[in-house]
Design a protein around this motif. Structure first.
Motif, PDB file in Angstrom:
ATOM      1  N   UNK A 141       0.864  -1.180   0.000  1.00 21.64           N
ATOM      2  CA  UNK A 141       0.000   0.000   0.000  1.00 21.64           C
ATOM      3  C   UNK A 141       0.899   1.228   0.000  1.00 21.64           C
ATOM      4  N   UNK A 142       0.570   2.184  -0.852  1.00 23.78           N
ATOM      5  CA  UNK A 142       1.322   3.436  -0.895  1.00 23.78           C
ATOM      6  C   UNK A 142       0.348   4.575  -1.123  1.00 23.78           C
ATOM      7  N   UNK A 143       0.153   5.401  -0.110  1.00 20.77           N
ATOM      8  CA  UNK A 143      -0.700   6.582  -0.230  1.00 20.77           C
ATOM      9  C   UNK A 143       0.077   7.784   0.299  1.00 20.77           C
ATOM     10  N   UNK A 144      -0.416   8.968  -0.041  1.00 17.71           N
ATOM     11  CA  UNK A 144       0.322  10.184   0.310  1.00 17.71           C
ATOM     12  C   UNK A 144      -0.574  11.162   1.070  1.00 17.71           C
ATOM     13  N   UNK A 145      -0.718  10.951   2.391  1.00 13.74           N
ATOM     14  CA  UNK A 145      -1.450  11.948   3.180  1.00 13.74           C
ATOM     15  C   UNK A 145      -0.734  13.285   3.220  1.00 13.74           C
ATOM     16  N   UNK A 146       0.586  13.259   2.933  1.00 12.41           N
ATOM     17  CA  UNK A 146       1.373  14.482   2.757  1.00 12.41           C
ATOM     18  C   UNK A 146       2.014  14.431   1.377  1.00 12.41           C
ATOM     19  N   UNK A 147       2.303  15.596   0.761  1.00  8.76           N
ATOM     20  CA  UNK A 147       2.926  15.586  -0.570  1.00  8.76           C
ATOM     21  C   UNK A 147       4.255  14.840  -0.561  1.00  8.76           C
ATOM     22  N   UNK A 148       4.534  14.153  -1.665  1.00 12.24           N
ATOM     23  CA  UNK A 148       5.761  13.361  -1.778  1.00 12.24           C
ATOM     24  C   UNK A 148       6.627  13.832  -2.939  1.00 12.24           C
ATOM     25  N   UNK A 149       6.443  15.047  -3.359  1.00 10.78           N
ATOM     26  CA  UNK A 149       7.224  15.609  -4.456  1.00 10.78           C
ATOM     27  C   UNK A 149       8.452  16.317  -3.926  1.00 10.78           C
ATOM     28  N   UNK A 150       9.602  16.084  -4.574  1.00 12.84           N
ATOM     29  CA  UNK A 150      10.829  16.806  -4.262  1.00 12.84           C
ATOM     30  C   UNK A 150      11.013  17.881  -5.330  1.00 12.84           C
ATOM     31  N   UNK A 151      10.888  19.164  -4.993  1.00 16.99           N
ATOM     32  CA  UNK A 151      11.102  20.213  -6.001  1.00 16.99           C
ATOM     33  C   UNK A 151      12.481  20.090  -6.643  1.00 16.99           C
ATOM     34  N   UNK A 152      12.482  20.174  -7.960  1.00 21.20           N
ATOM     35  CA  UNK A 152      13.717  19.959  -8.704  1.00 21.20           C
ATOM     36  C   UNK A 152      13.749  18.623  -9.405  1.00 21.20           C
ATOM     37  N   UNK A 153      12.819  17.733  -9.035  1.00 19.03           N
ATOM     38  CA  UNK A 153      12.761  16.404  -9.652  1.00 19.03           C
ATOM     39  C   UNK A 153      11.496  16.238 -10.479  1.00 19.03           C
ATOM     40  N   UNK A 154      10.963  17.347 -10.977  1.00 21.65           N
ATOM     41  CA  UNK A 154       9.666  17.296 -11.664  1.00 21.65           C
ATOM     42  C   UNK A 154       9.690  16.481 -12.946  1.00 21.65           C
ATOM     43  N   UNK A 155      10.864  16.297 -13.540  1.00 16.37           N
ATOM     44  CA  UNK A 155      10.932  15.547 -14.794  1.00 16.37           C
ATOM     45  C   UNK A 155      10.712  14.053 -14.594  1.00 16.37           C
ATOM     46  N   UNK A 156      10.648  13.608 -13.350  1.00 16.96           N
ATOM     47  CA  UNK A 156      10.495  12.183 -13.093  1.00 16.96           C
ATOM     48  C   UNK A 156      11.848  11.493 -13.048  1.00 16.96           C
ATOM     49  N   UNK A 157      11.806  10.194 -12.790  1.00 17.47           N
ATOM     50  CA  UNK A 157      13.022   9.398 -12.659  1.00 17.47           C
ATOM     51  C   UNK A 157      12.895   8.178 -13.566  1.00 17.47           C
ATOM     52  N   UNK A 158      13.854   7.941 -14.469  1.00 15.61           N
ATOM     53  CA  UNK A 158      13.807   6.720 -15.276  1.00 15.61           C
ATOM     54  C   UNK A 158      13.869   5.488 -14.386  1.00 15.61           C
ATOM     55  N   UNK A 159      12.984   4.531 -14.631  1.00 18.75           N
ATOM     56  CA  UNK A 159      12.904   3.308 -13.832  1.00 18.75           C
ATOM     57  C   UNK A 159      13.381   2.126 -14.665  1.00 18.75           C
ATOM     58  N   UNK A 160      14.418   1.475 -14.202  1.00 17.89           N
ATOM     59  CA  UNK A 160      15.004   0.324 -14.883  1.00 17.89           C
ATOM     60  C   UNK A 160      14.981  -0.875 -13.938  1.00 17.89           C
ATOM     61  N   UNK A 161      14.956  -2.067 -14.498  1.00 16.49           N
ATOM     62  CA  UNK A 161      14.884  -3.280 -13.682  1.00 16.49           C
ATOM     63  C   UNK A 161      15.964  -4.261 -14.117  1.00 16.49           C
TER      64      UNK A 161
END
Length: 307
Positions: A141-161
């Motif tokens: 379970x992952x919910x955000x009762x508080x914001x989880x955005x880091x300003x400066x990282x708005x472009x997202x993060x490439x996810x690799x496996x």
């Protein structure tokens, strides 16, 4: 195609300082990226953030953080912080991990790994792209009762496996941006790995996935000695099913057999084979197999190939 290095500073000194020095040397040699493994020592995301901040010519990434023993909210926080610190040059690698290390280290059962990977990627994508999540799965379970955005990282993060098995490749094609196969030679990439992950991405309507081939190898004239060292170093991986499968598909008796070892002409030819097999990026590890002089020789060649 870009060429990079997996960096691991060893020795009695400060590991972070030593890693930054290695990264500066890699950038000066013309390498394009530096990647950091995750064990029970240094935190790979923090290390990538520090190196990326100190060495702005390098892309940086983790290869790879296991999804067991972690939570998407915490990994998102790490990844977004690294992305902001490096101004968009961070790449997050995830892994299933292994039953041996997960159960011995964390004391939790290594159960339903593919289902956990799918849920982890789904929740993490929401977090890194929007800074919010409202995910309720069977395992997470992952919910955000508080914001989880880091300003400066708005472009997202490439996810690799770090995916190589059929189910992991399918999940990665559908939900991630690419894969980080290790010890999978060019023929295995071309015939088994790249087609599987590409087909899954196409079926899910996603862009063609990145194929970041992690290669163990070194430039040296003492091939026989370096091969013996590679066999010893890589024997650990032979006990795990995903590695055993790709080694069997390659017709390799030992993991060290797939290491790329030889002179400049030989290693350059192998890098081209990985490119022709579908690799979008090649990342070398084990470049210290044959000593310091050959390590520098290897980095010089890889920098030329990156250019």
């Amino acid at each position: 195609m870009t060429v990079g290095l997996a960096l691991h500073a060893s020795g009695p000194g400060n590991q972070i300082d030593a890693t930054v020095l290695l990264a500066r040397e890699a950038a000066a040699a013309g390498l394009r990226s530096a990647w950091f493994g995750q064990t029970f020592g240094a935190d790979s995301a923090q290390l990538a953030a520090i190196v990326g901040r100190e060495v702005p010519d390098l892309e940086v990434g983790t290869s790879a953080i296991p999804v067991f023993g972690r939570h998407p909210l915490l990994v998102s926080s790490q990844a977004q912080t690294a992305q902001a610190a490096t101004h968009g040059r961070y790449h997050l690698g995830l892994a299933l991990g292994t039953k041996l290390l997960i159960e011995a280290g964390f004391g939790i059962p290594f159960e339903r790994p593919i289902a956990r990977l799918r849920e982890f990627l789904t929740a993490l994508r929401q977090l890194t792209e929007t800074g919010t999540a409202d995910f309720h799965g069977e395992l997470l379970t992952a919910t955000t009762p508080l914001p989880a955005r880091v300003p400066g990282a708005e472009a997202g993060v490439p996810l690799l496996v770090a995916a190589m098995g059929p189910q992991a490749l399918r999940a990665s094609g559908e939900l991630a941006d690419g894969i980080l196969p290790y010890l999978a030679g060019p023929r295995v990439l071309a015939e088994h790995i790249v087609p599987a992950v590409t087909a899954a991405a196409e079926a899910a309507g996603r862009p063609a996935p990145r194929i970041v081939a992690m290669v163990h190898g070194v430039v040296t004239d003492d091939v026989e000695s370096a091969r013996r060292t590679a066999v010893e170093q890589l024997a650990f991986y032979e006990q795990f099913p995903s590695y055993a499968r790709v080694l069997e598909l390659a017709g390799a008796a030992r993991a060290g057999d797939v290491a790329v070892i030889g002179d400049e002409k030989t290693v350059a030819a192998e890098v081209r084979r990985y490119r022709d097999a579908g690799a979008t990026e090649v990342v070398f590890s084990g470049t210290d197999l044959a000593g310091e002089a050959d390590r520098r020789r290897t980095w010089t060649l890889l920098g030329e190939l990156a250019g």
